[in-house]
Design a protein around this motif. Structure first.
Motif, short mmCIF file in Angstrom:
data_model
loop_
_atom_site.label_atom_id
_atom_site.label_comp_id
_atom_site.label_asym_id
_atom_site.label_seq_id
_atom_site.Cartn_x
_atom_site.Cartn_y
_atom_site.Cartn_z
N ASP A 1 -51.80 -12.50 8.99
CA ASP A 1 -50.93 -11.34 8.78
C ASP A 1 -51.63 -10.00 8.91
OD1 ASP A 1 -48.66 -12.88 8.42
OD2 ASP A 1 -48.93 -13.02 6.26
N ASP A 2 -52.93 -10.01 9.21
CA ASP A 2 -53.65 -8.75 9.38
C ASP A 2 -53.12 -7.99 10.59
OD1 ASP A 2 -55.25 -9.45 7.25
OD2 ASP A 2 -57.06 -9.81 8.44
N SER A 3 -53.08 -6.70 10.46
CA SER A 3 -52.65 -5.83 11.56
C SER A 3 -53.70 -5.85 12.68
CB SER A 3 -52.48 -4.41 11.04
OG SER A 3 -52.52 -3.48 12.10
N LEU A 4 -53.21 -5.91 13.90
CA LEU A 4 -54.12 -5.88 15.04
C LEU A 4 -54.84 -4.53 15.13
CD1 LEU A 4 -54.89 -7.94 17.18
CD2 LEU A 4 -53.38 -6.76 18.74
N LEU A 5 -54.17 -3.46 14.73
CA LEU A 5 -54.80 -2.14 14.72
C LEU A 5 -55.96 -2.11 13.74
CD1 LEU A 5 -51.75 0.27 14.96
CD2 LEU A 5 -53.45 -0.23 16.73
N ASP A 6 -55.78 -2.72 12.57
CA ASP A 6 -56.87 -2.78 11.59
C ASP A 6 -58.05 -3.59 12.12
OD1 ASP A 6 -55.37 -1.26 9.84
OD2 ASP A 6 -54.70 -2.98 8.66
N LEU A 7 -57.75 -4.71 12.77
CA LEU A 7 -58.82 -5.52 13.33
C LEU A 7 -59.55 -4.76 14.44
CD1 LEU A 7 -60.39 -8.15 13.44
CD2 LEU A 7 -58.62 -9.07 14.96
N ALA A 8 -58.79 -4.06 15.28
CA ALA A 8 -59.40 -3.27 16.35
C ALA A 8 -60.32 -2.19 15.78
CB ALA A 8 -58.32 -2.63 17.22
N ALA A 9 -59.92 -1.58 14.69
CA ALA A 9 -60.76 -0.56 14.05
C ALA A 9 -62.06 -1.18 13.55
CB ALA A 9 -60.00 0.09 12.90
N ARG A 10 -61.99 -2.38 13.00
CA ARG A 10 -63.20 -3.05 12.54
C ARG A 10 -64.12 -3.38 13.72
NH1 ARG A 10 -61.05 -7.90 8.92
NH2 ARG A 10 -63.26 -8.37 8.74
N MET A 11 -63.54 -3.79 14.82
CA MET A 11 -64.32 -4.18 15.99
C MET A 11 -65.01 -3.01 16.67
SD MET A 11 -61.99 -7.04 17.86
CE MET A 11 -62.00 -8.73 17.31
N ARG A 12 -64.56 -1.80 16.40
CA ARG A 12 -65.14 -0.62 17.05
C ARG A 12 -66.54 -0.30 16.54
NH1 ARG A 12 -61.45 4.06 16.06
NH2 ARG A 12 -63.14 5.16 17.10
N HIS A 13 -66.87 -0.78 15.37
CA HIS A 13 -68.19 -0.49 14.83
C HIS A 13 -69.25 -1.32 15.55
CE1 HIS A 13 -66.64 1.99 11.63
NE2 HIS A 13 -65.69 1.09 11.47
N HIS A 14 -70.33 -0.68 15.91
CA HIS A 14 -71.36 -1.28 16.76
C HIS A 14 -71.91 -2.60 16.23
CE1 HIS A 14 -74.71 -1.66 19.47
NE2 HIS A 14 -75.54 -1.65 18.46
N ASN A 15 -72.23 -2.66 14.96
CA ASN A 15 -72.90 -3.86 14.46
C ASN A 15 -71.95 -4.83 13.73
OD1 ASN A 15 -72.84 -1.66 12.79
ND2 ASN A 15 -74.63 -2.20 11.63
N LEU A 16 -70.67 -4.73 13.98
CA LEU A 16 -69.74 -5.70 13.43
C LEU A 16 -69.36 -6.70 14.53
CD1 LEU A 16 -67.40 -3.65 11.08
CD2 LEU A 16 -69.33 -5.09 10.48
N PRO A 17 -68.94 -7.89 14.13
CA PRO A 17 -68.63 -8.93 15.12
C PRO A 17 -67.51 -8.54 16.07
CG PRO A 17 -68.64 -9.83 12.88
CD PRO A 17 -68.78 -8.36 12.76
N LYS A 18 -67.52 -9.19 17.20
CA LYS A 18 -66.47 -9.02 18.21
C LYS A 18 -65.59 -10.26 18.28
CE LYS A 18 -68.57 -5.22 19.06
NZ LYS A 18 -68.40 -4.21 18.05
N ARG A 19 -65.92 -11.27 17.47
CA ARG A 19 -65.13 -12.51 17.34
C ARG A 19 -64.99 -12.79 15.85
NH1 ARG A 19 -66.80 -17.46 19.32
NH2 ARG A 19 -64.79 -17.81 20.29
N TYR A 20 -63.76 -12.95 15.41
CA TYR A 20 -63.51 -13.19 13.99
C TYR A 20 -62.81 -14.53 13.79
CZ TYR A 20 -64.59 -8.35 12.79
OH TYR A 20 -65.23 -7.16 12.60
N PRO A 21 -63.35 -15.38 12.93
CA PRO A 21 -62.60 -16.58 12.55
C PRO A 21 -61.32 -16.17 11.82
CG PRO A 21 -64.91 -16.77 11.92
CD PRO A 21 -64.68 -15.35 12.33
N VAL A 22 -60.23 -16.82 12.15
CA VAL A 22 -58.95 -16.57 11.48
C VAL A 22 -58.79 -17.65 10.41
CG1 VAL A 22 -56.46 -16.32 11.75
CG2 VAL A 22 -58.00 -15.60 13.61
N ILE A 23 -58.61 -17.21 9.18
CA ILE A 23 -58.55 -18.12 8.04
C ILE A 23 -57.11 -18.21 7.53
CG2 ILE A 23 -59.43 -18.56 5.71
CD1 ILE A 23 -61.61 -18.59 7.83
N ASP A 24 -56.68 -19.43 7.26
CA ASP A 24 -55.39 -19.66 6.64
C ASP A 24 -55.57 -20.77 5.60
OD1 ASP A 24 -52.61 -19.40 6.18
OD2 ASP A 24 -52.18 -21.04 7.56
N GLN A 25 -55.23 -20.47 4.38
CA GLN A 25 -55.38 -21.41 3.26
C GLN A 25 -56.79 -21.99 3.19
OE1 GLN A 25 -52.16 -24.23 3.39
NE2 GLN A 25 -50.62 -22.63 3.34
N GLY A 26 -57.77 -21.13 3.39
CA GLY A 26 -59.18 -21.51 3.25
C GLY A 26 -59.80 -22.22 4.44
#
Length: 137
Positions: A87-112
């Motif tokens: 349910d995370d916003s794609l805009l929020d994820l895009a903002a996180r990805m813009r930072h140089h030393n943050l991942p460009k691939r995120y595991p998607v978690i549902d119920q752990g």
């Protein structure tokens, strides 16, 4: 209004790695699947860590020099893994990805459990499509 969620772009087929796998076997998998990293999960699908190409460099360099034993993924994986939810916003994820030393691939978690991956190329594609629809209006 832009209301795309991670669930709209999730990649449900993804490479995952066992923590008990020998490091060079894990590297072979990364290279074969042409990915820069993969989630490390247990038999139930729970996220234990993340193995990236960068995680592999130091132990390979040291082990190649000293030739001292076999390395398991659990010994070198990153344990502090940034994840996202369906349910995370794609805009929020895009903002996180813009930072140089943050991942460009995120595991998607549902119920752990890891149920997919959200990748920068998918985010870029969705944002580009949204942008084009704005300019066409």
């Amino acid at each position: 209004m832009f209301n795309i969620k991670v669930s709209d772009i999730i990649k449900r087929t993804f490479l995952s790695i066992s923590p008990d796998l020998e490091l060079t076997a894990a590297i072979d998998l990364l290279l074969k699947h042409q990915v820069i990293g993969a989630p490390v999960i247990d038999d139930s699908g729970k996220l234990l860590g993340y193995l990236s190409e960068q995680d592999c460099l130091a132990p390979l360099t040291t082990n190649s020099y000293f030739c001292n034993g076999r390395i398991q993924v659990r010994e070198v994986m990153s344990q502090d893994v940034l994840t996202c939810q369906l349910d995370d916003s794609l805009l929020d994820l895009a903002a996180r990805m813009r930072h140089h030393n943050l991942p460009k691939r995120y595991p998607v978690i549902d119920q752990g459990k890891v149920i997919g991956m959200a990748e920068r190329s998918q985010v870029l594609q969705a944002l580009s499509k949204s942008y084009r629809s704005c300019s066409a209006a």
